[in-house]
Motif scaffolding. Structure first.
Motif, PDB file in Angstrom:
ATOM      1  N   GLU A  12       0.840  -1.182   0.000  1.00  0.00           N
ATOM      2  CA  GLU A  12       0.000   0.000   0.000  1.00  0.00           C
ATOM      3  C   GLU A  12       0.883   1.243   0.000  1.00  0.00           C
ATOM      4  OE1 GLU A  12      -4.164  -0.104   2.182  1.00  0.00           O
ATOM      5  OE2 GLU A  12      -2.524   0.518   3.454  1.00  0.00           O
ATOM      6  N   ILE A  60     -11.552   8.205  -7.610  1.00  0.00           N
ATOM      7  CA  ILE A  60     -11.850   7.994  -6.204  1.00  0.00           C
ATOM      8  C   ILE A  60     -12.640   9.199  -5.707  1.00  0.00           C
ATOM      9  CG2 ILE A  60     -10.837   7.724  -3.901  1.00  0.00           C
ATOM     10  CD1 ILE A  60      -8.434   6.382  -5.299  1.00  0.00           C
ATOM     11  N   LYS A 106     -14.150   4.160  -4.130  1.00  0.00           N
ATOM     12  CA  LYS A 106     -14.135   4.169  -5.587  1.00  0.00           C
ATOM     13  C   LYS A 106     -15.383   4.893  -6.067  1.00  0.00           C
ATOM     14  CE  LYS A 106     -13.006   1.384  -9.538  1.00  0.00           C
ATOM     15  NZ  LYS A 106     -12.522   0.089  -9.994  1.00  0.00           N
ATOM     16  N   GLN A 150     -15.385  -0.349  -3.150  1.00  0.00           N
ATOM     17  CA  GLN A 150     -13.981  -0.360  -2.741  1.00  0.00           C
ATOM     18  C   GLN A 150     -13.700   0.874  -1.884  1.00  0.00           C
ATOM     19  OE1 GLN A 150     -11.172  -2.459  -3.495  1.00  0.00           O
ATOM     20  NE2 GLN A 150     -10.195  -1.122  -2.016  1.00  0.00           N
ATOM     21  N   TYR A 200     -10.721   3.091   0.370  1.00  0.00           N
ATOM     22  CA  TYR A 200      -9.283   3.349   0.388  1.00  0.00           C
ATOM     23  C   TYR A 200      -8.909   3.987   1.717  1.00  0.00           C
ATOM     24  CZ  TYR A 200      -9.707   2.589  -4.621  1.00  0.00           C
ATOM     25  OH  TYR A 200      -9.963   2.030  -5.854  1.00  0.00           O
ATOM     26  N   VAL A 235      -4.344   9.496   0.426  1.00  0.00           N
ATOM     27  CA  VAL A 235      -5.165   8.313   0.147  1.00  0.00           C
ATOM     28  C   VAL A 235      -4.233   7.186  -0.268  1.00  0.00           C
ATOM     29  CG1 VAL A 235      -6.965   7.338  -1.338  1.00  0.00           C
ATOM     30  CG2 VAL A 235      -7.174   9.695  -0.518  1.00  0.00           C
ATOM     31  N   THR A 283      -3.497   3.299  -1.801  1.00  0.00           N
ATOM     32  CA  THR A 283      -3.986   2.263  -2.702  1.00  0.00           C
ATOM     33  C   THR A 283      -2.887   1.225  -2.867  1.00  0.00           C
ATOM     34  OG1 THR A 283      -4.875   1.771  -4.888  1.00  0.00           O
ATOM     35  CG2 THR A 283      -3.249   3.526  -4.764  1.00  0.00           C
ATOM     36  N   SER A 284      -3.303   0.008  -3.089  1.00  0.00           N
ATOM     37  CA  SER A 284      -2.313  -1.053  -3.352  1.00  0.00           C
ATOM     38  C   SER A 284      -2.170  -1.266  -4.851  1.00  0.00           C
ATOM     39  CB  SER A 284      -2.738  -2.358  -2.659  1.00  0.00           C
ATOM     40  OG  SER A 284      -4.025  -2.737  -3.097  1.00  0.00           O
TER      41      SER A 284
END
Length: 113
Positions: free
Chosen positions: A6, A32, A46, A92, A94, A105, A107-108
């Motif tokens: 992440e 996002i 998302k 989804q 975050y 923010v 995110t992976s």
């Protein structure tokens, strides 16, 4: 909760996110929706409704820690992304952190910003 791989990305200063109004950010093509709730918490999900017909979520109404889908009126928990009964689905979410007035923010997903 942090996941392996992440990475947090800066998305703006806290004062750029009006309370109870969604703002769309783009992280390398991923839309996002970021929301600041009336109690000052910030959530990122998302920008895509889990409803079968889809649609954006950033224009939805925020009440407490819930978002009302602007097209389908589904109630979505901003913390978990879970759609509330009698509807079902999940958006989804975050992870978000705020440091020195800056919103980050995570995110992976592979991103280059």
């Amino acid at each position: 909760m942090s996941l392996p791989n992440e990475t947090f990305y800066p998305v703006g200063s806290l004062d750029q996110f009006m309370k109870q109004v969604g703002r769309v950010i783009d992280l390398n093509g991923v839309e996002i929706a970021v929301f600041q709730t009336s109690d000052g918490n910030v959530f990122a999900i998302k920008n895509e409704s889990p409803h079968p017909k889809g649609g954006p979520l950033a224009e939805g109404m925020v009440s407490g820690h819930y978002l009302y889908d602007p097209l389908h009126d589904w109630k979505i928990d901003l913390e978990t992304g879970n759609v509330q009964a009698p509807d079902h689905g999940q958006v989804q979410v975050y992870p978000v952190k705020i440091e020195d007035g800056q919103v980050w923010v995570a995110t992976s997903e592979f991103l280059t910003v």
